[in-house]
Design a protein around this motif. Sequence first.
Motif, PDB file in Angstrom:
ATOM      1  N   CYS A  28       0.691  -1.230   0.041  1.00  0.00           N
ATOM      2  CA  CYS A  28       0.096   0.082   0.102  1.00  0.00           C
ATOM      3  C   CYS A  28       0.810   1.256   0.011  1.00  0.00           C
ATOM      4  N   ASP A  29       2.062   1.209   0.655  1.00  0.00           N
ATOM      5  CA  ASP A  29       2.874   2.397   0.673  1.00  0.00           C
ATOM      6  C   ASP A  29       3.682   2.437  -0.697  1.00  0.00           C
ATOM      7  N   GLY A  30       3.631   1.719  -1.502  1.00  0.00           N
ATOM      8  CA  GLY A  30       4.374   1.711  -2.818  1.00  0.00           C
ATOM      9  C   GLY A  30       5.667   0.902  -2.978  1.00  0.00           C
ATOM     10  N   THR A  31       6.258   0.263  -1.782  1.00  0.00           N
ATOM     11  CA  THR A  31       7.134  -0.453  -1.607  1.00  0.00           C
ATOM     12  C   THR A  31       6.912  -1.742  -2.295  1.00  0.00           C
ATOM     13  N   THR A  57      -5.632   0.894  -6.518  1.00  0.00           N
ATOM     14  CA  THR A  57      -4.737   2.064  -6.433  1.00  0.00           C
ATOM     15  C   THR A  57      -3.961   1.750  -5.069  1.00  0.00           C
ATOM     16  N   LEU A  58      -2.855   2.475  -4.836  1.00  0.00           N
ATOM     17  CA  LEU A  58      -2.209   2.472  -3.666  1.00  0.00           C
ATOM     18  C   LEU A  58      -3.089   3.147  -2.589  1.00  0.00           C
ATOM     19  N   VAL A  66      -1.217  -6.082  -0.597  1.00  0.00           N
ATOM     20  CA  VAL A  66      -0.532  -5.749  -1.885  1.00  0.00           C
ATOM     21  C   VAL A  66      -1.679  -5.621  -2.736  1.00  0.00           C
ATOM     22  N   ILE A  67      -1.220  -5.012  -3.773  1.00  0.00           N
ATOM     23  CA  ILE A  67      -2.174  -4.679  -4.850  1.00  0.00           C
ATOM     24  C   ILE A  67      -1.562  -5.552  -6.235  1.00  0.00           C
ATOM     25  N   ASP A  68      -2.550  -5.905  -6.985  1.00  0.00           N
ATOM     26  CA  ASP A  68      -2.362  -6.722  -8.035  1.00  0.00           C
ATOM     27  C   ASP A  68      -3.120  -6.165  -9.326  1.00  0.00           C
TER      28      ASP A  68
END
Length: 152
Positions: free
Chosen positions: A13-16, A81-82, A99-101
């Motif tokens: 979620c934080d983009g990492t 989206t994040l 996480v996003i997929d």
Amino acid sequence: MGRKFEPFTLQQCDGTPYDFVNEEFCAPDHQLTLISIAAGWCNPCIVESMQLEEEINERYAGMGVRVIQIITQDPEFRAPTLEFCQQWVDRFGLTNVEVIDPDQITNIYFPDNALPSTIIVDEEGTIRYRENGASDGLISLRAKIDELLAED
């Protein structure tokens, strides 16, 4: 069942980046990894997400079980989206890896397209259990986790 996860990376979620099936993912302190795939429009996914913290994260704390939830779509059936990912975490008070997929690369592990879909992976990256749908209190998932932990 019995199939190995192939290495891939998704964004938290934080983009990492979060790497699946690398040395850290397969560390011995993570005996089992419960991987839940969810979508923002899916009511059973919402129910399961509401139960993940208490029924899995808290219940199995310190027992070598971790939870990773993969979000594949937002409430409007769009790529997540994040920002939506973080809202999901905040909404359900989740402490597990989220996480996003957006490209749905994980669909090969969830072939029935039923949501939520959950698999349990052992420390070697082998799929040990698969379940589609949510059970009240995640009873069937907890039973399988207990069974797999007892094997070791």
